[in-house]
Design a protein around this motif. Structure first.
Motif, PDB file in Angstrom:
ATOM      1  N   THR A 113     -33.718-106.947-106.300  1.00 28.02           N
ATOM      2  CA  THR A 113     -33.719-106.908-104.840  1.00 28.02           C
ATOM      3  C   THR A 113     -33.788-108.331-104.303  1.00 28.02           C
ATOM      4  N   PRO A 114     -33.155-108.597-103.168  1.00 26.23           N
ATOM      5  CA  PRO A 114     -33.143-109.963-102.633  1.00 26.23           C
ATOM      6  C   PRO A 114     -34.532-110.385-102.163  1.00 26.23           C
ATOM      7  N   PRO A 115     -34.817-111.675-102.238  1.00 25.47           N
ATOM      8  CA  PRO A 115     -36.077-112.173-101.686  1.00 25.47           C
ATOM      9  C   PRO A 115     -35.994-112.231-100.166  1.00 25.47           C
ATOM     10  N   ASP A 116     -37.127-112.357 -99.517  1.00 26.87           N
ATOM     11  CA  ASP A 116     -37.134-112.543 -98.068  1.00 26.87           C
ATOM     12  C   ASP A 116     -36.473-113.874 -97.737  1.00 26.87           C
ATOM     13  N   ALA A 117     -35.592-113.867 -96.740  1.00 31.86           N
ATOM     14  CA  ALA A 117     -34.878-115.088 -96.374  1.00 31.86           C
ATOM     15  C   ALA A 117     -34.488-115.008 -94.909  1.00 31.86           C
TER      16      ALA A 117
ATOM     17  N   ARG B 171     -32.016-115.162 -91.556  1.00 31.59           N
ATOM     18  CA  ARG B 171     -30.720-114.539 -91.289  1.00 31.59           C
ATOM     19  C   ARG B 171     -29.587-115.491 -91.643  1.00 31.59           C
ATOM     20  N   ARG B 172     -29.747-116.761 -91.341  1.00 30.59           N
ATOM     21  CA  ARG B 172     -28.706-117.735 -91.659  1.00 30.59           C
ATOM     22  C   ARG B 172     -28.456-117.803 -93.155  1.00 30.59           C
ATOM     23  N   ALA B 173     -29.540-117.806 -93.931  1.00 32.68           N
ATOM     24  CA  ALA B 173     -29.391-117.856 -95.386  1.00 32.68           C
ATOM     25  C   ALA B 173     -28.677-116.610 -95.895  1.00 32.68           C
ATOM     26  N   ARG B 174     -28.991-115.440 -95.323  1.00 39.17           N
ATOM     27  CA  ARG B 174     -28.347-114.199 -95.763  1.00 39.17           C
ATOM     28  C   ARG B 174     -26.856-114.213 -95.440  1.00 39.17           C
ATOM     29  N   VAL B 175     -26.498-114.734 -94.272  1.00 34.55           N
ATOM     30  CA  VAL B 175     -25.088-114.787 -93.879  1.00 34.55           C
ATOM     31  C   VAL B 175     -24.317-115.733 -94.802  1.00 34.55           C
ATOM     32  N   VAL B 176     -24.893-116.897 -95.055  1.00 34.12           N
ATOM     33  CA  VAL B 176     -24.235-117.867 -95.941  1.00 34.12           C
ATOM     34  C   VAL B 176     -24.092-117.293 -97.350  1.00 34.12           C
ATOM     35  N   ALA B 177     -25.163-116.679 -97.838  1.00 38.63           N
ATOM     36  CA  ALA B 177     -25.116-116.107 -99.188  1.00 38.63           C
ATOM     37  C   ALA B 177     -24.103-114.979 -99.272  1.00 38.63           C
ATOM     38  N   ALA B 178     -24.038-114.129 -98.233  1.00 39.47           N
ATOM     39  CA  ALA B 178     -23.079-113.026 -98.227  1.00 39.47           C
ATOM     40  C   ALA B 178     -21.647-113.553 -98.194  1.00 39.47           C
ATOM     41  N   THR B 179     -21.404-114.607 -97.419  1.00 41.82           N
ATOM     42  CA  THR B 179     -20.061-115.190 -97.337  1.00 41.82           C
ATOM     43  C   THR B 179     -19.637-115.772 -98.681  1.00 41.82           C
ATOM     44  N   LEU B 180     -20.520-116.538 -99.310  1.00 40.00           N
ATOM     45  CA  LEU B 180     -20.190-117.165-100.585  1.00 40.00           C
ATOM     46  C   LEU B 180     -20.016-116.133-101.701  1.00 40.00           C
TER      47      LEU B 180
ATOM     48  N   VAL C 296     -28.042-112.591-104.564  1.00 35.70           N
ATOM     49  CA  VAL C 296     -29.488-112.713-104.731  1.00 35.70           C
ATOM     50  C   VAL C 296     -29.852-114.086-105.276  1.00 35.70           C
ATOM     51  N   THR C 297     -29.044-114.603-106.197  1.00 32.88           N
ATOM     52  CA  THR C 297     -29.299-115.931-106.761  1.00 32.88           C
ATOM     53  C   THR C 297     -29.202-117.004-105.690  1.00 32.88           C
ATOM     54  N   LEU C 298     -28.232-116.872-104.796  1.00 31.67           N
ATOM     55  CA  LEU C 298     -28.097-117.818-103.690  1.00 31.67           C
ATOM     56  C   LEU C 298     -29.313-117.777-102.777  1.00 31.67           C
ATOM     57  N   LEU C 299     -29.773-116.564-102.453  1.00 28.95           N
ATOM     58  CA  LEU C 299     -30.961-116.448-101.614  1.00 28.95           C
ATOM     59  C   LEU C 299     -32.177-117.029-102.318  1.00 28.95           C
ATOM     60  N   ASP C 300     -32.269-116.779-103.606  1.00 27.11           N
ATOM     61  CA  ASP C 300     -33.382-117.297-104.384  1.00 27.11           C
ATOM     62  C   ASP C 300     -33.367-118.823-104.376  1.00 27.11           C
ATOM     63  N   ALA C 301     -32.173-119.402-104.500  1.00 28.82           N
ATOM     64  CA  ALA C 301     -32.045-120.857-104.466  1.00 28.82           C
ATOM     65  C   ALA C 301     -32.368-121.396-103.079  1.00 28.82           C
ATOM     66  N   ALA C 302     -31.974-120.659-102.023  1.00 29.39           N
ATOM     67  CA  ALA C 302     -32.255-121.088-100.653  1.00 29.39           C
ATOM     68  C   ALA C 302     -33.754-121.067-100.388  1.00 29.39           C
TER      69      ALA C 302
ATOM     70  N   LEU D   6     -25.933-126.463-105.094  1.00 27.89           N
ATOM     71  CA  LEU D   6     -25.856-127.125-106.396  1.00 27.89           C
ATOM     72  C   LEU D   6     -26.388-126.211-107.485  1.00 27.89           C
ATOM     73  N   GLY D   7     -27.436-125.472-107.191  1.00 29.71           N
ATOM     74  CA  GLY D   7     -28.005-124.570-108.174  1.00 29.71           C
ATOM     75  C   GLY D   7     -27.034-123.500-108.606  1.00 29.71           C
ATOM     76  N   VAL D   8     -26.242-122.977-107.663  1.00 26.88           N
ATOM     77  CA  VAL D   8     -25.287-121.919-107.998  1.00 26.88           C
ATOM     78  C   VAL D   8     -24.067-122.492-108.715  1.00 26.88           C
ATOM     79  N   VAL D   9     -23.629-123.675-108.304  1.00 23.45           N
ATOM     80  CA  VAL D   9     -22.484-124.297-108.965  1.00 23.45           C
ATOM     81  C   VAL D   9     -22.787-124.542-110.436  1.00 23.45           C
ATOM     82  N   THR D  10     -24.017-124.937-110.747  1.00 24.27           N
ATOM     83  CA  THR D  10     -24.385-125.227-112.122  1.00 24.27           C
ATOM     84  C   THR D  10     -24.935-124.009-112.853  1.00 24.27           C
ATOM     85  N   CYS D  11     -24.928-122.853-112.185  1.00 24.09           N
ATOM     86  CA  CYS D  11     -25.466-121.635-112.793  1.00 24.09           C
ATOM     87  C   CYS D  11     -24.512-121.131-113.872  1.00 24.09           C
ATOM     88  N   VAL D  12     -24.983-121.056-115.105  1.00 21.16           N
ATOM     89  CA  VAL D  12     -24.139-120.616-116.214  1.00 21.16           C
ATOM     90  C   VAL D  12     -23.678-119.178-116.011  1.00 21.16           C
TER      91      VAL D  12
END
Length: 230
Positions: free
Chosen positions: A68-72, A74-83, A154-160, A168-174
């Protein structure tokens, strides 16, 4: 990233929700296989190719249910959903599920909607060919890539939430890059015309998919203990 837990009912503990879904999926998939091969002329030539789609579907469903996604914000959720949506489209394009028809065509091109029956998981396959866009729906691929995209979300939200350079965290995510590399490798193998190696592309992509899901699911644990939703 949080992990769902089962609840207590009376003196006994209920089965975890992901296990209940997995059992229901396996029962449905078994019935679908029996029905398909029992009522059609199709025969099983390679059992592993009959089962691979269910590996994608079941692994993806269990991973999504466990995460489940972490609390974040609204802006972070929109950016993460777009990416994550762009990530899904990238995987779909690399796998040939979506393609753009640019330039003039000298060969015959069938336009319109087509539905092809195939073994459960591989089918039913739905394709649409237009003058600009071609879309192919292969159930196990679409469901698998949707699961991966959700895990990337979820990983993007976690990084945010962790603040330090989420992109950068997602780009380098294996785990995020594995499916992209796997799709490129499968495409290169398929383009060589070597039938034996091209056949193995399904095996390779399945291994890559399971590995990516595992990495994306357990990755947040390396930064500390997971929080449980009450």
């Amino acid at each position: 990233m949080r992990y769902r837990t089962s609840t207590l009912v009376g003196p006994a503990r209920r089965l975890p929700v992901e296990l209940r879904w997995l059992l229901a999926l396996v029962a449905f998939e078994t019935a679908a296989l029996v029905g398909y091969f029992g009522f059609t002329d199709a025969t099983v030539t390679s059992p592993r190719y009959v089962l691979y789609p269910f590996v994608w579907i079941n692994v993806g469903v269990v991973a999504v249910l466990r995460t489940t996604p972490p609390d974040a914000t609204r802006r972070a959720r929109v950016v993460a959903a777009t990416l994550s949506t762009l990530y899904f489209l990238l995987l779909a394009a690399l796998a040939g599920l979506v393609s753009l028809e640019l330039g003039a065509h000298t060969h015959a091109h069938v336009h319109g909607l087509q539905v092809t029956m195939a073994a459960p998981g591989w089918g039913p396959r739905v394709g649409y060919a237009g003058s600009l866009v071609t879309v192919n729906f292969v159930p196990y691929r679409v469901l698998g890539y949707l699961a991966l995209s959700y895990l990337v979300y979820v990983t993007l939200l976690d990084a945010a939430v962790a603040v330090l350079s989420g992109v950068l965290g997602v780009v380098t995510c294996v785990g995020c890059s594995l499916p992209i590399a796997g799709s490129l490798a499968a495409g290169a193998v398929g383009g060589t015309g070597v039938v034996a190696l091209a056949t193995l592309s399904v095996d390779i992509s399945t291994i890559v998919f399971v590995g990516a899901v595992a990495l994306l699911t357990v990755r947040p644990r390396f930064r500390g203990p997971a929080k449980l939703r009450p």
